[in-house]
Design a protein around this motif. Structure first.
Motif, PDB file in Angstrom:
ATOM      1  N   LEU A  65       0.758  -0.720  -0.239  1.00  0.00           N
ATOM      2  CA  LEU A  65      -0.098  -0.494  -0.072  1.00  0.00           C
ATOM      3  C   LEU A  65       0.975   0.750   0.101  1.00  0.00           C
ATOM      4  N   GLN A  66       0.543   2.070  -0.876  1.00  0.00           N
ATOM      5  CA  GLN A  66       1.219   3.704  -0.958  1.00  0.00           C
ATOM      6  C   GLN A  66       1.119   4.697   0.159  1.00  0.00           C
ATOM      7  N   ASN A  67      -0.315   4.297   0.455  1.00  0.00           N
ATOM      8  CA  ASN A  67      -0.008   4.874   1.729  1.00  0.00           C
ATOM      9  C   ASN A  67      -0.777   4.379   2.575  1.00  0.00           C
ATOM     10  N   GLN A  68      -2.148   5.058   3.628  1.00  0.00           N
ATOM     11  CA  GLN A  68      -2.284   4.086   4.901  1.00  0.00           C
ATOM     12  C   GLN A  68      -3.058   2.804   5.020  1.00  0.00           C
ATOM     13  N   PHE A  70      -1.540   0.759  -4.769  1.00  0.00           N
ATOM     14  CA  PHE A  70      -0.668  -0.343  -4.909  1.00  0.00           C
ATOM     15  C   PHE A  70       0.238   0.261  -5.431  1.00  0.00           C
ATOM     16  N   THR A  71       1.719  -0.086  -4.650  1.00  0.00           N
ATOM     17  CA  THR A  71       2.974  -0.055  -5.458  1.00  0.00           C
ATOM     18  C   THR A  71       3.673  -1.599  -5.431  1.00  0.00           C
ATOM     19  N   ASP A  72       4.526  -1.729  -6.480  1.00  0.00           N
ATOM     20  CA  ASP A  72       4.548  -2.456  -6.302  1.00  0.00           C
ATOM     21  C   ASP A  72       6.335  -2.315  -7.415  1.00  0.00           C
ATOM     22  N   LYS A  73       7.769  -2.762  -6.904  1.00  0.00           N
ATOM     23  CA  LYS A  73       9.234  -2.585  -7.278  1.00  0.00           C
ATOM     24  C   LYS A  73       8.882  -3.426  -8.518  1.00  0.00           C
ATOM     25  N   ASP A  74       8.394  -4.223  -8.803  1.00  0.00           N
ATOM     26  CA  ASP A  74       8.530  -5.155 -10.035  1.00  0.00           C
ATOM     27  C   ASP A  74       7.450  -4.583 -11.129  1.00  0.00           C
ATOM     28  N   THR A  75       7.457  -5.239 -12.267  1.00  0.00           N
ATOM     29  CA  THR A  75       6.875  -4.431 -13.712  1.00  0.00           C
ATOM     30  C   THR A  75       5.952  -4.996 -13.410  1.00  0.00           C
ATOM     31  N   LEU A  76       4.473  -3.927 -14.275  1.00  0.00           N
ATOM     32  CA  LEU A  76       3.150  -4.407 -14.661  1.00  0.00           C
ATOM     33  C   LEU A  76       3.270  -6.025 -15.128  1.00  0.00           C
ATOM     34  N   ASN A  77       3.913  -6.226 -16.319  1.00  0.00           N
ATOM     35  CA  ASN A  77       4.237  -7.843 -16.987  1.00  0.00           C
ATOM     36  C   ASN A  77       4.613  -9.108 -16.428  1.00  0.00           C
ATOM     37  N   ALA A  78       5.388  -8.416 -14.636  1.00  0.00           N
ATOM     38  CA  ALA A  78       6.179  -9.709 -14.238  1.00  0.00           C
ATOM     39  C   ALA A  78       4.936  -9.760 -12.901  1.00  0.00           C
ATOM     40  N   ASN A  79       3.973  -8.514 -12.569  1.00  0.00           N
ATOM     41  CA  ASN A  79       2.498  -8.410 -11.961  1.00  0.00           C
ATOM     42  C   ASN A  79       1.328  -9.134 -12.566  1.00  0.00           C
ATOM     43  N   LYS A  80       1.489  -9.492 -13.276  1.00  0.00           N
ATOM     44  CA  LYS A  80       0.249  -9.953 -14.644  1.00  0.00           C
ATOM     45  C   LYS A  80      -1.050 -11.009 -13.654  1.00  0.00           C
ATOM     46  N   GLU A  81      -0.159 -11.555 -12.708  1.00  0.00           N
ATOM     47  CA  GLU A  81      -0.973 -12.243 -11.891  1.00  0.00           C
ATOM     48  C   GLU A  81      -1.368 -11.892 -10.730  1.00  0.00           C
ATOM     49  N   THR A  82      -1.815 -10.651  -9.978  1.00  0.00           N
ATOM     50  CA  THR A  82      -1.463  -9.620  -8.761  1.00  0.00           C
ATOM     51  C   THR A  82      -3.165 -10.006  -9.434  1.00  0.00           C
ATOM     52  N   VAL A  83      -4.069 -10.216  -8.119  1.00  0.00           N
ATOM     53  CA  VAL A  83      -5.281 -10.259  -7.772  1.00  0.00           C
ATOM     54  C   VAL A  83      -5.888  -9.149  -7.407  1.00  0.00           C
ATOM     55  N   TYR A  84      -6.682  -8.482  -7.539  1.00  0.00           N
ATOM     56  CA  TYR A  84      -7.561  -7.652  -6.469  1.00  0.00           C
ATOM     57  C   TYR A  84      -8.734  -7.640  -6.906  1.00  0.00           C
ATOM     58  N   LYS A  85      -9.363  -7.802  -4.559  1.00  0.00           N
ATOM     59  CA  LYS A  85     -10.533  -8.018  -5.123  1.00  0.00           C
ATOM     60  C   LYS A  85     -11.068  -7.781  -3.529  1.00  0.00           C
ATOM     61  N   ILE A  86     -12.074  -7.745  -3.430  1.00  0.00           N
ATOM     62  CA  ILE A  86     -13.123  -6.927  -2.611  1.00  0.00           C
ATOM     63  C   ILE A  86     -13.419  -8.361  -1.335  1.00  0.00           C
ATOM     64  N   ILE A  87     -13.148  -8.003  -0.177  1.00  0.00           N
ATOM     65  CA  ILE A  87     -13.995  -9.176   0.374  1.00  0.00           C
ATOM     66  C   ILE A  87     -14.327  -8.352   2.251  1.00  0.00           C
ATOM     67  N   ASN A  88     -14.954  -9.417   2.724  1.00  0.00           N
ATOM     68  CA  ASN A  88     -16.239  -8.968   3.653  1.00  0.00           C
ATOM     69  C   ASN A  88     -17.617  -7.972   3.461  1.00  0.00           C
ATOM     70  N   ASP A  89     -17.445  -7.809   2.724  1.00  0.00           N
ATOM     71  CA  ASP A  89     -18.692  -7.084   2.056  1.00  0.00           C
ATOM     72  C   ASP A  89     -20.053  -7.508   1.883  1.00  0.00           C
ATOM     73  N   VAL A  90     -20.107  -8.126   2.871  1.00  0.00           N
ATOM     74  CA  VAL A  90     -21.527  -9.173   3.559  1.00  0.00           C
ATOM     75  C   VAL A  90     -22.659  -8.453   2.401  1.00  0.00           C
TER      76      VAL A  90
END
Length: 638
Positions: free
Chosen positions: A243-246, A270-290
């Motif tokens: 996470l870039q901020n809080q 969100f930041t990552d020291k790797d390139t976007l291509n290297a991070n192509k498997e990263t998943v962003y998802k919402i949880i506990n949204d009941v």
């Protein structure tokens, strides 16, 4: 920086060269290879399997040694005039490993006369152009005792080109870039492990190498050429998202009323020291949204404004639909996760998000009605979240869950049951917990204020609803105002094999009035869910709970409970709701003096609200045929 995902790759990805095609060159390059191009494994500990090098079948001018990757000139050299683009491939020899991708490189050959070729002596030193790449070294993740293994990057030129032109001696020298690259004769190798992030921190995105080439001519003159090479370093996925901020976000909404795709607060980065291509498997998802109120829209980009190349993913939270946020604080999480990260590093980053609303801004018409609680004389009326005591009445936190997705036939009749809480029977006596539907764009559904049973309120609206999926926002009160969203999927037609051939003229259209099995299973009566009524029990005459009767749904009728839905219209299941004083024939009522607990034969109920239990035939009796004597007597009398 590039990225690849196959197990093997060519460190020399492309070579352009000028080459004479004549008897002399054929004599040289049929014995000494034009070039040797071999694959590397992309993982440090991944031993190369047996691979076969191949060229396209339509190529008649070059051939490759399938084991070594060496390319030679064939005897067909006389008619070569046009530029050739040839793909060299490496494939598994056994052909059975389908999980490994085929590695390829490109060879671009430009025919040129011998005189023109030798007039430009730089042809003897270097390829016309070449592209190199190596994988970021994973030496840091190997055994600490393992020795560094240099990687072969590629050749500067064919070692046989010096024989095409007048006799000369060719020498190479490394002028710059020696920190990471070393030179052995005319071949480039890595000198030390290369870390993409460490290299990036210096402001360089790839090693820059300058090579000097000296030609000692036969006449004693020395000709020198220099060439600068960029070696692409392929980034490995060896860093996790951060996470870039809080870590925690509180977004205060202007209004508890929201609409689909409304933006919520600022974007979360969100930041990552790797390139976007290297991070192509990263998943962003919402949880506990009941209540499934939100979704995320994430977009990535790369930045190097600090001279440190990194990837940034911006995630904007949006509302999924229209509705009302009926809780003063609604919290969920946004997780970025990548299970493919290598090394002992964190693979996830989590943002905790809470939406804050002013409940006083909810429109009065949208507020659920809470039933008043009965109280003992002289006691104050209030709600508490503690166990019952002698001062108040308890409305405790109650676990209430519905099925998230339900399917309803458009042919369902009024008062047919759609769904209910899993523990709805425990809620029947809790009248202080009041349910309403806060949102239903179809207008077809209702809910019992007690126990929260969802049912078809308007069969015509259900049949004519233009959409195929509707969201029902159910709200209720315990300690707080709660809500749950049900996805209702509308299904065309009727349940399998259902036919509504049997018709009756009655005000109630209750299934209970049908006396015979065959008629029951062809009658679509009150409370049926897109199918016909169901026949339950046996009319064999034995006294017990398994008496025969026609009902809308054997799962709930009879179950010896006149639940809140059946209370709305007792003709749904009079077998559970009829008063004991209105039951004729041998029977026993439930303990609350309502419904039929036990009986013998078949029990039927009519529009007048009375039920009769007794023996009946399995099938409707056929009308008796009149005999001839009876007909003659009637004629004479008349």
């Amino acid at each position: 920086m590039s990225q690849f995902y196959s197990d093997i790759y060519f460190p020399t990805t492309e070579v352009q060269l000028k080459l004479p095609f004549n008897e002399k060159s054929q004599s040289i390059f049929s014995k000494i290879p034009i070039g040797r191009f071999q694959i590397l494994a992309s993982e440090y500990d991944n031993h190369e399997a047996e691979y076969l090098y191949i060229l396209p079948q339509h190529n008649d001018y070059l051939h490759v040694n399938g084991s070594s990757g060496e390319i030679f000139m064939t005897n067909n050299y006389e008619n070569v005039q046009n530029r050739m683009v040839i793909t060299l491939s490496a494939i598994p020899r056994n052909g059975s490993n389908t999980t490994i991708k085929i590695a390829t490189m490109k060879l671009i050959v430009m025919p040129q006369s011998e005189a023109e070729y030798c007039a430009n002596l730089e042809n003897v030193c270097f390829w016309e152009n070449a592209k190199y790449r190596i994988a970021e070294d994973d030496f840091a993740y190997a055994d600490a005792k393992a020795e560094f293994k240099p990687l072969h990057v590629g050749a500067l030129n064919s070692r046989a080109t010096r024989y095409l032109c007048p006799t000369m001696n060719v020498k190479y020298s490394l002028l710059s870039g020696g920190k990471y690259i070393t030179l052995k004769d005319y071949e480039l190798y890595t000198r030390a492990p290369i870390d993409h992030e460490l290299l990036n921190a210096t402001g360089n995105h790839f090693p820059v190498v300058t090579i000097g080439c000296s030609l000692n001519m036969s006449d004693g003159n020395v000709v020198r050429f220099n060439k600068t090479l960029d070696i692409d370093v392929v980034d490995r996925n060896d860093n996790g998202p951060v996470l870039q901020n809080q870590r925690t976000y509180h977004f205060k909404l202007d209004s508890p009323h929201f609409r689909e795709n409304d933006r919520i607060g600022e974007a979360i980065l969100f930041t990552d020291k790797d390139t976007l291509n290297a991070n192509k498997e990263t998943v962003y998802k919402i949880i506990n949204d009941v209540n499934e109120l939100v979704h995320t829209d994430c977009n990535g980009y790369e930045t190097d404004h600090t001279k440190n190349l990194r990837s940034i993913v911006s995630c904007q939270i949006l509302f999924t639909r229209n509705g009302i946020l009926s809780q003063p604080e609604y919290c969920f999480s946004l997780i970025a996760s990548d299970d493919t990260v290598v090394g002992n590093v964190s693979k996830t980053a989590t943002a905790e998000i809470c939406l804050l609303t002013d409940q006083h801004k909810i429109h009065d018409a949208d507020r659920p009605k809470v039933l008043e609680l009965r109280q003992r004389p002289g006691k104050r009326r209030y709600l508490t979240n503690s166990d019952s005591d002698n001062k108040g009445f308890k409305v405790a936190n109650i676990l209430i869950t519905y099925r998230k997705d339900v399917h309803v036939y458009r042919t369902a009749t009024s008062f047919s049951r759609v769904t209910q809480p899993d523990n709805y029977q425990n809620l029947i006596d809790k009248s202080e917990v009041s349910f309403i539907i806060a949102e239903d764009r179809s207008g077809a559904f209702g809910i019992t204020s007690t126990a929260g049973i969802v049912y078809v309120k308007d069969a015509s609206a259900l049949k004519g609803s233009p959409e195929t999926v509707y969201f029902l926002n159910i709200t209720w009160h315990d300690e707080y105002q709660r809500s749950f969203v049900i996805n209702v999927h509308l299904v065309d037609g009727q349940a399998a094999n259902a036919t509504c051939d049997h018709k009756v003229k009655s005000r109630s259209q209750t299934c209970a009035q049908i006396k015979y099995t065959r008629q029951c299973t062809k009658f679509c009566g009150l409370g049926t869910s897109g199918g016909t009524c169901m026949w339950r029990g046996s009319n064999a005459g034995f006294f017990g709970s398994n008496y025969a009767s026609c009902v809308p749904d054997v799962a709930y009728c009879p179950d010896n409970i006149c639940d809140p839905l059946e209370e709305l219209n007792t003709f749904i299941c009079p077998q559970d709701c009829v008063a004991s004083g209105k039951i004729m024939g041998p029977h026993a009522a439930n303990s609350n003096n309502r419904g039929i607990l036990s009986a013998s034969g078949t029990c039927t109920c009519e529009d007048n609200g009375k039920c009769v239990c007794g023996p009946l035939d399995d099938e409707e009796p056929r009308p008796k045929r009149k005999n001839k004597n009876e007909q003659s007597q009637r004629i004479l009398i008349s």
